[in-house]
Design a protein around this motif. Sequence first.
Motif, mmCIF file in Angstrom:
data_model
loop_
_atom_site.group_PDB
_atom_site.id
_atom_site.type_symbol
_atom_site.label_atom_id
_atom_site.label_comp_id
_atom_site.label_asym_id
_atom_site.label_seq_id
_atom_site.Cartn_x
_atom_site.Cartn_y
_atom_site.Cartn_z
ATOM 1 N N LYS A 280 0.910 -1.237 -0.065
ATOM 2 C CA LYS A 280 -0.020 -0.074 0.050
ATOM 3 C C LYS A 280 0.907 1.370 0.173
ATOM 4 O O LYS A 280 0.537 2.157 -0.748
ATOM 5 C CB LYS A 280 -0.911 0.007 1.371
ATOM 6 N N ARG A 282 3.988 1.565 -1.258
ATOM 7 C CA ARG A 282 4.599 1.509 -2.435
ATOM 8 C C ARG A 282 3.795 2.230 -3.398
ATOM 9 O O ARG A 282 4.139 3.065 -4.311
ATOM 10 C CB ARG A 282 5.003 0.281 -2.830
ATOM 11 N N LYS A 283 2.339 1.831 -3.296
ATOM 12 C CA LYS A 283 1.693 2.252 -4.336
ATOM 13 C C LYS A 283 1.352 4.010 -4.107
ATOM 14 O O LYS A 283 1.303 4.681 -5.025
ATOM 15 C CB LYS A 283 0.211 1.834 -4.462
ATOM 16 N N ASP A 352 7.721 -5.231 -7.616
ATOM 17 C CA ASP A 352 6.599 -4.377 -7.713
ATOM 18 C C ASP A 352 5.688 -5.208 -8.823
ATOM 19 O O ASP A 352 4.573 -5.000 -8.969
ATOM 20 C CB ASP A 352 6.329 -3.025 -8.420
ATOM 21 N N THR A 355 2.683 -6.112 -6.597
ATOM 22 C CA THR A 355 2.043 -4.947 -5.712
ATOM 23 C C THR A 355 0.733 -4.891 -5.525
ATOM 24 O O THR A 355 0.155 -4.771 -4.525
ATOM 25 C CB THR A 355 2.663 -3.688 -6.141
ATOM 26 N N GLU A 356 -0.090 -4.803 -6.824
ATOM 27 C CA GLU A 356 -1.477 -4.699 -6.966
ATOM 28 C C GLU A 356 -2.055 -5.819 -5.927
ATOM 29 O O GLU A 356 -3.316 -5.667 -5.640
ATOM 30 C CB GLU A 356 -1.973 -4.393 -8.493
ATOM 31 N N VAL A 359 -1.936 -5.240 -2.478
ATOM 32 C CA VAL A 359 -2.757 -4.266 -2.016
ATOM 33 C C VAL A 359 -4.166 -4.550 -1.942
ATOM 34 O O VAL A 359 -5.010 -4.296 -0.964
ATOM 35 C CB VAL A 359 -2.720 -2.934 -3.320
#
Length: 365
Positions: A280, A282-283, A352, A355-356, A359
């Motif tokens: 979260k 990182r985003k 990454d 990442t999504e 999240v």
Amino acid sequence: MDLFYTIARRALFTLEPEIAHKLSILALKSGALPGCPAALDARLAVKTAGLSFSNPLGIAAGFDKNAEVPMEVLRLGFGFTEIGSVTPKPQPGNPKPRIFRLPADQAVINRFGFNNDGHAVVLERLNAIKGDRPGPIGVNVGANKDSEHRIADYALGIEVFYAVADYFTVNISSPNTPGLRDLQAKNSLAALLEAVLAARSVEIAQGHARKPIFLKVAPDLAAGDLEDIAELALEHALDGLIISNTTLSRSGLSDDRHIGQAGGVSGRPLFERSTIVLAKLRKLVGPSMTIVGVGGVDSAAAALEKIRAGADLVQLYTGFVYQGPGLVRAILTGLSELVAERNVASITELRDTRTEEWVSRPMPQ
């Protein structure tokens, strides 16, 4: 060395945890735990925050609080080490017992309370280091429990250790010093960042090199708090974030002997929570800021998952307690194999890539 440690671990685990830890430090000092690093693999090298790391694996603050064995730790194969947390004045920390093993969960509960030898003693030890450092040595700075000016304590840490630290970590996320986590609130954090960055600016103006400053945050923050931290980190051009410290949550624990003990949980049960927070942030901060992932790293797969969630570097501690020095070689060898399987030239190419997905995961309750 693995067989030796397996036998030694059985003996160490019959002892009170703090005594066992002191014996481990003594073993490193004496050379009884010789380095057995994996072969250097250029694909594991990382350059971030102006620093070069032979590999992304570091040991977290807490293991070598008082800078007794930083070079010995690096010779085990770690790409970097972090000493501390160190406060201006020495302090004993919270009453004992204050650390509890949960072997069934590969976890630990601690409520140390920043026990350490203080600035002067730790500075003397770091000044005594001779020869080239195999990797960066970071200094994790904290505030004394009884301090009336905690922000000033952090700024003083930057000043005192500037000549000997390769990077700094500002630790405001320990759950074991009353009121410390309040510094993560937006207004308090803004004042803190201004103070520590001003201290660095003074050093730079005096002709010293720029040293990166990281902020270590808790894994128990609400979404709005994460947004505030990201906003302030970007606004102040902070070098990086370390995610995360221990958690107050007892989610995922099966060992009920110590589950009621106060303190923060580290180890395997922290992995999912800390990795979600990592992704979260990182985003929120974007691709440029350095992020160090901590919490539940006890295998090559876990280390890689932190990187795929958004970490540039990873740290461990509790996994080292349970698996010993051989874990360093096992993780680095495993990372080399995982990089080869994915046919990439550098482990940084894998950052990454999930990442999504992280999240979108629900936070453990």
